[in-house]
Design an enzyme around this catalytic site. Sequence first.
Site, short mmCIF file in Angstrom:
data_model
loop_
_atom_site.label_atom_id
_atom_site.label_comp_id
_atom_site.label_asym_id
_atom_site.label_seq_id
_atom_site.Cartn_x
_atom_site.Cartn_y
_atom_site.Cartn_z
CG HIS A 171 -2.16 -0.80 1.09
ND1 HIS A 171 -2.15 -2.18 1.11
CD2 HIS A 171 -3.45 -0.46 0.91
CE1 HIS A 171 -3.38 -2.63 0.96
NE2 HIS A 171 -4.19 -1.62 0.84
CD GLU A 196 -5.30 -19.36 24.49
OE1 GLU A 196 -5.36 -18.15 24.82
OE2 GLU A 196 -6.09 -20.21 24.95
C1 FAD Z 1 -4.24 -8.67 24.85
C2 FAD Z 1 -3.88 -9.76 25.78
C3 FAD Z 1 -4.84 -10.67 26.18
C4 FAD Z 1 -4.50 -11.71 27.05
N1 FAD Z 1 -5.47 -12.55 27.44
C5 FAD Z 1 -5.20 -13.50 28.35
C6 FAD Z 1 -6.22 -14.33 28.88
O1 FAD Z 1 -7.38 -14.22 28.48
N2 FAD Z 1 -5.89 -15.22 29.82
C7 FAD Z 1 -4.63 -15.35 30.29
O2 FAD Z 1 -4.38 -16.17 31.15
N3 FAD Z 1 -3.63 -14.58 29.80
C8 FAD Z 1 -3.89 -13.65 28.87
N4 FAD Z 1 -2.89 -12.86 28.40
C9 FAD Z 1 -1.52 -13.07 28.86
C10 FAD Z 1 -0.68 -13.77 27.79
O3 FAD Z 1 -1.11 -15.10 27.60
C11 FAD Z 1 0.79 -13.69 28.21
O4 FAD Z 1 1.20 -12.32 28.11
C12 FAD Z 1 1.67 -14.56 27.32
O5 FAD Z 1 1.40 -15.93 27.53
C13 FAD Z 1 3.15 -14.32 27.59
O6 FAD Z 1 3.43 -14.40 28.94
P1 FAD Z 1 4.20 -13.21 29.65
O7 FAD Z 1 3.58 -11.91 29.25
O8 FAD Z 1 4.27 -13.53 31.10
O9 FAD Z 1 5.63 -13.23 28.99
P2 FAD Z 1 6.94 -13.88 29.59
O10 FAD Z 1 6.66 -15.29 30.01
O11 FAD Z 1 7.53 -12.94 30.57
O12 FAD Z 1 7.84 -13.94 28.30
C14 FAD Z 1 8.64 -12.85 27.85
C15 FAD Z 1 9.49 -13.34 26.69
O13 FAD Z 1 10.33 -14.42 27.12
C16 FAD Z 1 10.08 -15.58 26.35
N5 FAD Z 1 10.16 -16.76 27.21
C17 FAD Z 1 9.56 -16.99 28.41
N6 FAD Z 1 9.85 -18.20 28.87
C18 FAD Z 1 10.66 -18.79 27.94
C19 FAD Z 1 11.28 -20.06 27.84
N7 FAD Z 1 11.13 -21.01 28.77
N8 FAD Z 1 12.04 -20.31 26.76
C20 FAD Z 1 12.18 -19.37 25.78
N9 FAD Z 1 11.61 -18.15 25.82
C21 FAD Z 1 10.85 -17.87 26.88
C22 FAD Z 1 8.66 -15.40 25.80
O14 FAD Z 1 8.45 -16.19 24.64
C23 FAD Z 1 8.65 -13.90 25.54
O15 FAD Z 1 9.27 -13.65 24.32
C24 FAD Z 1 -3.18 -11.82 27.52
C25 FAD Z 1 -2.21 -10.90 27.11
C26 FAD Z 1 -2.55 -9.91 26.25
C27 FAD Z 1 -1.47 -8.92 25.82
#
Ligand code: FAD
Length: 212
Positions: A171, A196
């Site tokens: 675009h 998820e």
């Molecule tokens: C709009 C929105 C809606 C949501 N809805 C829901 C919901 O309905 N229910 C719910 O329960 N949650 C919900 N969440 C939460 C969401 O599921 C989490 O944010 C997501 O699973 C990532 O977890 P975290 O934010 O704790 O990231 P972290 O676990 O802190 O991860 C940070 C980074 O480190 C990486 N990382 C972490 N552990 C490892 C590992 N062992 N090996 C390699 N890399 C790793 C991750 O991939 C990521 O890149 C929502 C979040 C958002 C933004």
Amino acid sequence: MIAQTDKEKKHRGINALIVEKDMDGFVIGPKENKLGIRGSDTHSLMFNDVKVPKENRIGEDGFGFKFAMKTLAGGRIGIAAQALGIAAGAYELALKYSQERKAFGTEISNHQAIAFKLADMYTRIQAARLLVYQAAKDKDNGDNYDLSGAMAKLYASQVAMETAVEAVQIHGGNGFVKEYHVERLMRDAKITRIYEGTSEIQKIVISRSILQ
Ligand SMILES: Cc1cc2nc3c(=O)[nH]c(=O)nc-3n(C[C@H](O)[C@H](O)[C@H](O)COP(=O)(O)OP(=O)(O)OC[C@H]3O[C@@H](n4cnc5c(N)ncnc54)[C@H](O)[C@@H]3O)c2cc1C
């Protein structure tokens, strides 16, 4: 008696509970100001020493971990389908625009650089669609869908992001403007690689499954 695996023993104490809105210590945080999926409200839920009666436990004692994992595995197919929809929507907008917009005397779809982007998008979307259908089929048939669901979510969310970014590119400057909608799809695509279970976590699920 069936012997418990170490994993089962580790997660034995985890339960799923129904927390009711008016329970003391349960707080719903303010609405989050998000990058994408702005049509869907998101709030943090905080649990400060909430006392939940036993009757609110779902299933048997220790069923919670299994329940959470199954819920997540099923949800992954839904997010993969969401990602596929975002990718398909971005592709359709890009295709239409490329056949209307003229640059250097011809529709931009006649420039191979643009036509090849469309070819890549179309191919990747079809591959993502097949992975999503496979995971959904596994679930419908009562087969294990941990691996197929994780692969569908990992790949479809990657395709959604790549396709939306390229749709904005096709675009040109208009892609950066809200009126043309592709910038919204680009913002919406990002979350499918995070919630998820992030893409990194999907790779853990997939690699564990193939290495077991
Ligand atoms: C709009 C929105 C809606 C949501 N809805 C829901 C919901 O309905 N229910 C719910 O329960 N949650 C919900 N969440 C939460 C969401 O599921 C989490 O944010 C997501 O699973 C990532 O977890 P975290 O934010 O704790 O990231 P972290 O676990 O802190 O991860 C940070 C980074 O480190 C990486 N990382 C972490 N552990 C490892 C590992 N062992 N090996 C390699 N890399 C790793 C991750 O991939 C990521 O890149 C929502 C979040 C958002 C933004």
